[in-house]
Design a protein around this motif. Structure first.
Motif, PDB file in Angstrom:
ATOM      1  N   HIS A  58      24.766  17.879   1.529  1.00  0.00           N
ATOM      2  CA  HIS A  58      25.181  17.208   2.659  1.00  0.00           C
ATOM      3  C   HIS A  58      26.510  17.498   3.034  1.00  0.00           C
ATOM      4  O   HIS A  58      26.678  17.551   4.375  1.00  0.00           O
ATOM      5  CB  HIS A  58      25.303  15.694   1.985  1.00  0.00           C
ATOM      6  N   VAL A  59      27.385  18.017   2.527  1.00  0.00           N
ATOM      7  CA  VAL A  59      28.662  18.721   3.135  1.00  0.00           C
ATOM      8  C   VAL A  59      28.254  20.071   4.018  1.00  0.00           C
ATOM      9  O   VAL A  59      28.557  20.209   5.111  1.00  0.00           O
ATOM     10  CB  VAL A  59      29.532  19.193   1.903  1.00  0.00           C
ATOM     11  N   SER A  97      33.774  15.613   4.928  1.00  0.00           N
ATOM     12  CA  SER A  97      33.938  14.516   3.872  1.00  0.00           C
ATOM     13  C   SER A  97      35.063  14.352   3.255  1.00  0.00           C
ATOM     14  O   SER A  97      34.891  14.253   1.924  1.00  0.00           O
ATOM     15  CB  SER A  97      32.520  14.807   3.332  1.00  0.00           C
ATOM     16  N   GLU A 148      27.040  18.855   7.319  1.00  0.00           N
ATOM     17  CA  GLU A 148      28.084  18.494   8.145  1.00  0.00           C
ATOM     18  C   GLU A 148      28.678  19.488   8.726  1.00  0.00           C
ATOM     19  O   GLU A 148      29.001  19.442   9.977  1.00  0.00           O
ATOM     20  CB  GLU A 148      28.904  17.341   7.235  1.00  0.00           C
TER      21      GLU A 148
END
Length: 847
Positions: free
Chosen positions: A473-474, A540, A477
């Protein structure tokens, strides 16, 4: 239907006084008048009497009041046009024209406006009669709106079925059906008489010929036995209830009759009993057919979410029907009285509206007119409308009818398909497919205008490390922020695309005719990209620094195909990465030679695997007494021209081309076969074989099953098989790794963590892994006597292994001094040139 003339009718016209007398007038004209008036009043058909000269309504019966909703007091003395019952006087005059020639109008289908403003379909019979030397119109009306709707629903269902299942016949077919009005008659009995007075209509129904009197009981001789009890109950009650029963003639024909029976009482004395009779055989048969049609239609509508609609001759909605379970998609009832374009429809251009209205004005069939409107819950939906014009018996256009269909999901699917086909889901940038399409157009433009263009291939350095350490997910992004920064580095006419993973391509056009100028402009953009992507990222809550490797190639006219251009830009990017990353390189022809060599190596590997050119070498693993405890299997390639090729020269190519999967499977199979051979000998039965497993091989969902099947098929002892895994392999999906390792350890397979200390070791996952052994990387062992840091690392690993109750093996041991250091600090297993080099199994010394 009432005569609509309006020649200044009197507002206080009196109710009509009947003067005709039925059979049996000998009992007195007043009594006969009363019976006749009761017959008029209690008739199951709606009856109205209007003056022929001006259309003034003289009288109506209760059934007419019930049918229309108008009160008798509000209509007597007025015309049908005045009360709004008949909205079109000109059309009514045309309909009533036959009365002038033959004095009758039979079985005519018309639409009337009721008191509540609704439209109803009625069957009309009209007779021109003389009463006291004045002409009147006697009108009989029978409502068959429901019958028509049911029949139309049936045909609509057929159209829906055809559209849904076959899509072969999309034209909405119209089938108009008419139903004859049944004959009406009556009978009368007087107290004390044994004869029944029957009207001509009743004589015709009961087939009594010209008789006007029949004996009591004879007048119901045709009554079916099964219905007699109900009939007799109604006859005894004489309360005016409506009764339907069957009548069988002497020839066996069966008919249906609807009747109501009444009692004439004056001053408490029964004067007469009478029954009003109407033959409804055709009606019952038609109703049965329509009920069957309705059942069939409903079964069809259960399979369809379509709805049915009707419009008048001004294209205003007058009816909307559909599946109640799909009520949220149905057009709201507020549409009634409005046209389609006045109902708030959206998503239709001015030109499309004009074309649609022209189609309607031409009274043509139309198909699949698409628009947007609001659902009942306020959300927008896409609908597809098809319709066909309606014409009456005279060929006059009276409106449209058709079906509607919710196509929101289809339109959304089309939009999603287009977006998925041409745009990257994560970043919203054009994908590879759209990039190639634009590149083809750019080459055409370059050819027409003799202008250069450029492809800039961008790959993020160390992106995999970010994914492995902080999660996908990082990484996602980061890719989104990279896409935004790239878009700001170029002109709006340029293209920024994402090929997949962390690879992006920028296409520049119109860079001029001179290659030097084009290269300078491209380098400026490339350096701008390098600067933008080197700026710190905030992801994040993490601060992250990333750099790109950038490869560039120019294109001009059709000198090279799009595939070749992408390959060149890719090669240039790899040259930048080989130079350490975070730099830009233009395509160099020498890169092509390297790429060609790599491609040839891959092809040779495929052939070598098929020809059996790969073999396993084994290097001894010894304990602290220098006794052989096992071996590590090391893959070698015996090339027919190049001789022995070490894994360092071909493993990376195998990983990238997926050849590592069949190679890895072959290594495991060969190692298991060797364990089986050693198991039969005293001096080798306790030896184990360590096999390196690649990340790509281990991550296969079927990896555990493959190893289990291999052990079972070969008969190898799983406790003698040790699989060596790398740290980078384990950190990507710890849960999956633990699950696979636990499954294999349950049958005896052991695991060793290879090259420990060189990757991304974490105690949080290390303690969870079902490991048997840590392997100290040879880079630490090599300088353990010279570099204090390497010595400290080696000692730390051995202490860590001891605290986790794990074994330790040191690889790359080449000197007695290294061995002494390792033994002193608790290491009990060793591997290296000091004990033996990797050799074929037949050269392995096992004593």
């Amino acid at each position: 239907m009432l005569a609509p003339q309006m020649n200044n009718p009197p507002s206080n016209a009196p109710a009509m006084q009947f003067e005709a007398s039925p059979a049996g007038a000998g009992h007195g004209a007043p009594l006969a008048d009363g019976i006749f008036k009761a017959v008029f009043e209690q008739s199951p058909q709606a009856i109205a009497l209007t003056r022929a000269c001006d259309g003034v309504i003289m009288d109506v019966n209760q059934e007419w009041v019930h049918l229309t909703g108008f009160a008798r007091a509000d209509v007597v003395g007025r015309t049908a046009v005045e009360i709004g019952h008949w909205p079109n006087a000109l059309a009514s005059e045309q309909i009533l024209q036959p009365l002038k020639s033959n004095g009758r109008l039979t079985d005519f289908d018309v639409t009337l406006v009721m008191h509540d403003g609704s439209y109803r379909r009625v069957c009309m019979n009209v007779a021109l009669i003389d009463i006291a030397d004045e002409k009147f119109l006697l009108l009989y009306l029978r409502d068959f709106t429901a019958d028509r709707h049911s029949e139309e629903s049936f045909h609509t269902g057929e159209r829906v079925l055809a559209q849904t299942n076959a899509q072969l016949n999309r034209q909405v077919s119209l089938h108009a059906a008419t139903e004859a009005v049944a004959r009406v008659g009556h009978w009368v009995t007087y107290p004390g008489e044994r004869m029944v007075h029957i009207s001509p209509g009743y004589a015709e129904i009961g087939r009594f010929g010209d008789a006007t009197l029949v004996p009591v009981g004879e007048h119901i001789k045709g009554l079916l036995a099964e219905d007699r009890e109900r009939f007799m109950q109604a006859l005894q009650a004489m309360d005016g209830r409506t009764l339907e029963y069957r009548w069988r003639h002497s020839d066996g024909n069966l008919m249906w009759i609807r009747s109501s029976m009444h009692r004439q009482i004056e001053d408490g004395v029964v004067k007469a009993d009478f029954g009003i009779v109407q033959e409804i055989t055709h009606h019952k048969e038609a109703l049965a057919r329509l009920q069957e049609s309705e059942t069939r239609f409903r079964s069809l509508t259960e399979l369809s979410s379509d709805w049915y609609w009707e419009q008048d001759d001004q294209f205003r909605f007058v009816r909307i029907d559909g599946n109640l379970e799909n009520a949220n998609a149905l057009p709201p009832q507020t549409y009634l009285g409005k046209t389609r374009w006045d109902s708030g429809a959206q998503g239709v251009s001015t030109a499309s509206w004009a074309q649609h209205r022209a189609t309607l004005s031409s009274h043509k069939v139309f198909h699949d007119f698409e628009m947007q409107r609001e659902r009942a819950d306020g959300r927008l939906m896409w609908v597809s409308i098809s319709g066909t014009p309606i014409f009456d018996a005279n060929g006059t256009f009276v409106g449209y009818r058709g079906t509607g269909r919710d196509i929101t999901e289809r339109r959304q699917a089309e939009s999603d398909i287009e977006r998925l086909a041409f745009f990257d889901v994560l970043t919203g940038l054009p994908n590879r497919r759209l990039l190639i399409d634009r590149l083809r157009h750019a080459l055409e433009f370059s050819a027409r205008n003799a202008s250069h263009g450029a492809l800039i291939f961008i790959d993020l350095d160390n992106f995999k490390s970010l994914n492995d350490t902080l999660g996908h997910h990082v990484g996602d992004e980061l890719l989104q922020q990279v896409a935004q920064r790239l878009s700001k580095c170029v002109r709006s006419s340029d293209t920024v695309a994402r090929l997949g993973g962390d690879e992006f391509v920028v296409m520049l056009e119109e860079l001029g005719q001179h290659p030097t100028d084009a290269a300078m402009q491209t380098e400026i953009v490339g350096q701008k990209i390098l600067t933008a992507l080197n700026n710190e990222y905030s992801i994040s809550g993490h601060r992250h620094h990333s750099s790109p490797s950038v490869g560039v190639t120019l294109f001009y006219q059709h000198l090279h195909a799009w595939g070749e251009l992408l390959k060149r830009a890719d090669l240039a990017m790899y040259q930048a990465k080989a130079a350490g990353g975070n730099t830009l390189r233009f395509y160099d022809p020498e890169m092509q030679a390297v790429a060609s060599s790599r491609a040839q190596l891959e092809a040779d590997m495929r052939e070598g695997l098929a020809r059996g050119e790969f073999v396993l070498y084994y290097q001894p693993i010894v304990d602290d007494s220098r006794k052989i405890a096992g071996v590590e299997a090391l893959l070698r390639w015996i090339h027919p021209q190049r001789g022995v090729i070490s894994p360092g020269d071909f493993i990376s190519v195998a990983e990238q081309s997926a050849l590592i999967l069949p190679l890895g499977a072959w290594v495991l199979e060969t190692a298991c076969a060797q364990l089986v051979k050693w198991a039969t000998k005293v001096n080798t039965h306790a030896l184990s074989i360590a096999v390196n497993v690649s990340a790509r091989q281990f991550r296969q969902p079927e990896f555990v099953g493959q190893v289990m099947a291999l052990l079972k098929a070969s008969g190898a002892n799983p406790q003698r098989l040790k699989l060596e895994l790398t740290e980078s392999l384990l950190v990507q999906d710890v849960e999956d790794a633990v699950r696979k390792m636990e499954d294999l350890r349950a049958v005896g397979v052991r695991f060793s963590l290879d090259d420990f200390g060189t990757g991304y070791s974490s105690l949080s996952y290390l303690k969870r892994l079902p490991l048997s052994q840590l392997k100290i990387d040879q880079s630490f062992v090599r300088d353990v006597l010279l570099d204090p840091n390497d010595a400290a690392i080696a000692r730390t690993i051995m202490n860590l292994a001891q605290s986790l109750d794990l074994g330790v093996i040191a690889e790359g041991v080449e000197t007695e001094g290294q061995l002494a250091f390792l033994v002193h600090h608790g290491c009990k297993a060793f591997q290296g040139y000091l004990f033996g080099r990797p050799v074929p199994v037949d050269q392995l010394t096992l004593d």
